[in-house]
Design a protein around this motif. Structure first.
Motif, PDB file in Angstrom:
ATOM      1  N   ALA B  16      40.289  80.535  77.554  1.00 39.70           N
ATOM      2  CA  ALA B  16      39.089  81.132  78.114  1.00 39.70           C
ATOM      3  C   ALA B  16      39.197  82.650  78.225  1.00 39.70           C
ATOM      4  O   ALA B  16      38.226  83.357  78.008  1.00 39.70           O
ATOM      5  N   PHE B  17      40.397  83.138  78.565  1.00 40.41           N
ATOM      6  CA  PHE B  17      40.488  84.562  78.906  1.00 40.41           C
ATOM      7  C   PHE B  17      41.285  85.402  77.908  1.00 40.41           C
ATOM      8  O   PHE B  17      41.398  86.605  78.065  1.00 40.41           O
ATOM      9  N   VAL B  18      41.899  84.762  76.895  1.00 37.92           N
ATOM     10  CA  VAL B  18      42.595  85.535  75.867  1.00 37.92           C
ATOM     11  C   VAL B  18      42.003  85.224  74.483  1.00 37.92           C
ATOM     12  O   VAL B  18      41.518  86.119  73.795  1.00 37.92           O
ATOM     13  N   ALA B  19      42.033  83.958  74.112  1.00 40.27           N
ATOM     14  CA  ALA B  19      41.614  83.601  72.754  1.00 40.27           C
ATOM     15  C   ALA B  19      40.114  83.844  72.554  1.00 40.27           C
ATOM     16  O   ALA B  19      39.701  84.506  71.593  1.00 40.27           O
ATOM     17  N   ALA B  20      39.305  83.358  73.497  1.00 38.95           N
ATOM     18  CA  ALA B  20      37.853  83.511  73.341  1.00 38.95           C
ATOM     19  C   ALA B  20      37.440  84.994  73.327  1.00 38.95           C
ATOM     20  O   ALA B  20      36.714  85.414  72.416  1.00 38.95           O
ATOM     21  N   PRO B  21      37.915  85.828  74.278  1.00 43.62           N
ATOM     22  CA  PRO B  21      37.555  87.250  74.203  1.00 43.62           C
ATOM     23  C   PRO B  21      38.004  87.901  72.905  1.00 43.62           C
ATOM     24  O   PRO B  21      37.302  88.761  72.359  1.00 43.62           O
ATOM     25  N   ALA B  22      39.183  87.475  72.387  1.00 43.60           N
ATOM     26  CA  ALA B  22      39.680  88.075  71.149  1.00 43.60           C
ATOM     27  C   ALA B  22      38.728  87.754  70.005  1.00 43.60           C
ATOM     28  O   ALA B  22      38.432  88.613  69.169  1.00 43.60           O
ATOM     29  N   VAL B  23      38.251  86.512  69.969  1.00 40.12           N
ATOM     30  CA  VAL B  23      37.321  86.107  68.902  1.00 40.12           C
ATOM     31  C   VAL B  23      36.014  86.885  69.047  1.00 40.12           C
ATOM     32  O   VAL B  23      35.453  87.397  68.072  1.00 40.12           O
TER      33      VAL B  23
END
Lengths: 337, 280
Positions: B16-23
């Motif tokens: 939720a807070f690393v992978a999604a923002p990176a995408v």
């Protein structure tokens, strides 16, 4: 009198209020195997570290072949030490570990390789040059540590509890190997140990330390047979300490307040009676089988107890049986107070 | 199954807070600027029709300004890492070799700056370094200088702030490694004829290398994206990527360009991050 290799004069060292060494005098002869025997806190390890230069004494002098080395740093002393934990460098191979001192001394590459190979053969580790310390067994590590010191061809090698970290089965054999290496290299070995059996078995001379003081120095035979004090007698094995006032004693050397009487010197007769001096009667209280002999603890009628070693071939008393004990005047070794 | 349950919250958090923002960031980087809130268009329109642009990426590579900002960030982070190592190694070594009862209080002193707010400490630096600041006042008072020195808003002030802020991140991993290093190994080396300097180069440093690598990366990686310290203490023309990023986002409101810069910074940091993982 042969020239001294190492001489300590009035060596003192304390840690805060705790005195580790108290004005200690000691002489090591060239090529001898010398054991420093003592319990924990006796100052034996401190003495070794002072000789190696890893610690500085508070006072006193250290002479190596007559030269004052008291203030020399450890890297400038031609004395090497084998550490109890072996202290092998984990980031170097066995051969690099052994060659470390040679590299520091600026020995030529080819000569380095030759001497490393030579000393690897001496400790029977020819195939292990490329291994890392974590890839070899405890006994092999011990030999690498030994090789790393021996390759420097020291006149004096210090060994801190060299056998303590080994399995019991390996200890005796490694002890003999140590002795053979010492003869082969001609170096003087000074070994620190808390194990009296080890010291007596390996050393030419034994020094017993207690509370930072030398209690007695001599050949294993002399120290074992003629302990000079109750402490040494007790430390070297299960000797009985008998006080002249408590038993009817007729010693060859009368006048001492207490005598050491070794358990194997006492004759035991089941059911007998005590006749005259140097004899006592009592009751068997404990028995411990030791293979070649059995150790009995006999509670004496007059109070106190004696430990008696009975050879396996002799008749054995039963537990609780009444027995007579006797010994010769010569077996009473007078002890200093 | 139980393992999955234990790891699930962590995975969910990272997702939720690393992978999604990176995408999302990657998406914005390929989008185009637009009037409105938010001020950009996604690269994919309705029905996944491509409406994005590679223009930002091209600008990033071609425009000297952006290349320079990345290079400056690497330089700043690199010198910060080197200086914190040079300062932190002796500190960590001294703490590791201090008496047992002293080690925890000394480590607490290393962490003491964290008890004060970060911005407050940077404010203190300004108070120290400005023309009428404590340092200049002291130098003037001692008669060592005639006129106040320009200390604030210089490369030196920026570097001092960086080293101050990141020093604990170097000391802690170095301490962890050095406290596990057996001093007997150094004694053995000395016994075999090594002088103290040789002991350091042949035994202490090689064995402390994992800690040195960890420390330099723990400093380098966050320092590369640092924006506050250059902004507050550095010269106005010192524009490492963190500061440029801030300007693109908040001053120029060029979200796609800022996102492209952020992606480029991340890509550059993957190399040291991989090194860190291999070392630990």
């Amino acid at each position: 009198m042969p020239p001294l290799l190492l001489e300590a004069r009035g060596l003192r060292r304390s840690y805060g209020a705790a005195v580790a060494l108290e004005a200690l005098d000691l002489a090591i002869l060239p090529g001898e195997f010398f054991a420093l025997l003592g319990g924990s806190g006796s100052g034996k390890s401190t003495l070794l570290r002072l000789i190696a230069g890893l610690e500085a004494p508070d006072g006193g002098t250290l002479l190596l072949e007559g030269r004052d080395i008291t203030r020399d740093p450890p890297w400038a002393r031609p004395v090497h030490m084998m550490f109890q934990s072996y202290a092998l460098f984990p980031h170097m191979s066995v051969a690099e570990n052994i060659g470390y001192g040679l590299r520091r001394a600026g020995v030529a590459k080819a000569e380095q390789a030759r001497r490393v190979a030579e000393v690897l053969a001496l400790v029977k580790l020819e195939g292990f040059a490329a291994r890392r310390p974590h890839q070899i067994s405890g006994g092999q590590k011990q030999r690498v540590a030994l090789a790393r010191s021996l390759v420097m061809r020291p006149k004096l090698l210090l060994l801190d509890e060299p056998l303590a970290a080994l399995d019991a089965g390996l200890r005796e054999q490694t002890g003999f190997e140590l002795r053979a290496l010492q003869r082969a290299t001609g170096a003087a070995f000074v070994m620190v140990t808390h194990d009296q059996g080890e010291a007596l078995a390996l050393a030419d001379r034994v020094a017993v330390l207690e509370g930072g003081r030398l209690m007695q120095v001599g050949s294993p035979e002399a120290v074992y047979a003629r302990p000079s004090s109750a402490f040494v007698a007790r430390f070297l094995g299960a000797a009985n300490i008998v006080e002249a006032a408590c038993l009817s004693l007729a010693a060859a050397e009368p006048g001492a307040a207490a005598y050491a009487l070794r358990p194997e010197r006492i004759r035991l007769t089941p059911g007998g009676e005590a006749i005259g001096a140097n004899a006592a009667i009592g009751q068997v209280r404990e028995a411990a089988f030791r293979g070649d002999a059995t150790l009995f603890v006999v509670a004496l009628d007059g109070g106190g107890e004696l430990r008696v070693m009975v050879p396996a071939d002799d008749p054995m008393p039963a537990m609780g049986e009444r027995v007579a004990l006797a010994w010769d005047p010569d077996d009473l070794v007078p002890l200093a107070a | 199954m139980r393992r999955v349950l234990v790891l699930l919250p962590a995975w969910a958090w990272l997702l939720a807070f690393v992978a999604a923002p990176a995408v999302i960031l990657l998406g914005i980087a390929f989008g185009t600027g637009a009037e409105g809130v938010p001020p950009f268009r996604w690269p994919f329109g309705p029905g996944l029709a491509w409406q994005g642009s590679f223009g930002n990426l091209a600008t990033l590579i071609q425009d000297e300004f952006y290349r320079d900002s990345l290079w400056r960030a690497a330089l700043l982070a690199g010198s910060t890492a080197v200086l914190t190592l040079l300062l932190g190694f002796p500190m960590a070594f001294a703490i590791a070799r201090a008496r047992r009862g002293w080690r925890v209080p000394l480590l607490a002193l290393v962490l003491l700056p964290f008890w004060t707010g970060f911005l407050l400490r940077m404010g203190a630096f300004i108070g120290l370094l400005r023309d009428q600041g404590l340092v200049n006042a002291a130098l003037l008072g001692l008669g060592l200088i005639e006129e106040p020195l320009t200390l604030l808003y210089t490369e030196g002030a920026m570097l001092a702030g960086m080293v101050h802020a990141y020093l604990p991140f170097a000391v802690l991993p170095l301490y962890a490694t050095l406290s596990r290093l057996d001093p007997v190994l150094e004694q053995a080396a000395a016994d075999l004829g090594a002088t103290p300097a040789t002991v350091f180069w042949t035994v202490t440093l090689p064995l402390a290398l994992p800690g040195v690598v960890a420390a330099s990366l723990l400093v380098f990686i966050p320092a590369a994206g640092e924006f506050v310290i250059p902004e507050l203490l550095g010269p106005s023309d010192a524009l490492p990527v963190g500061r440029v990023l801030w300007q693109e986002f908040f001053s120029n409101r060029d979200w796609p360009m800022a996102a492209a810069l952020a992606v480029a910074l991340l890509a550059l940091l993957i190399v040291p991050i991989r090194l860190f993982q291999r070392a630990s």
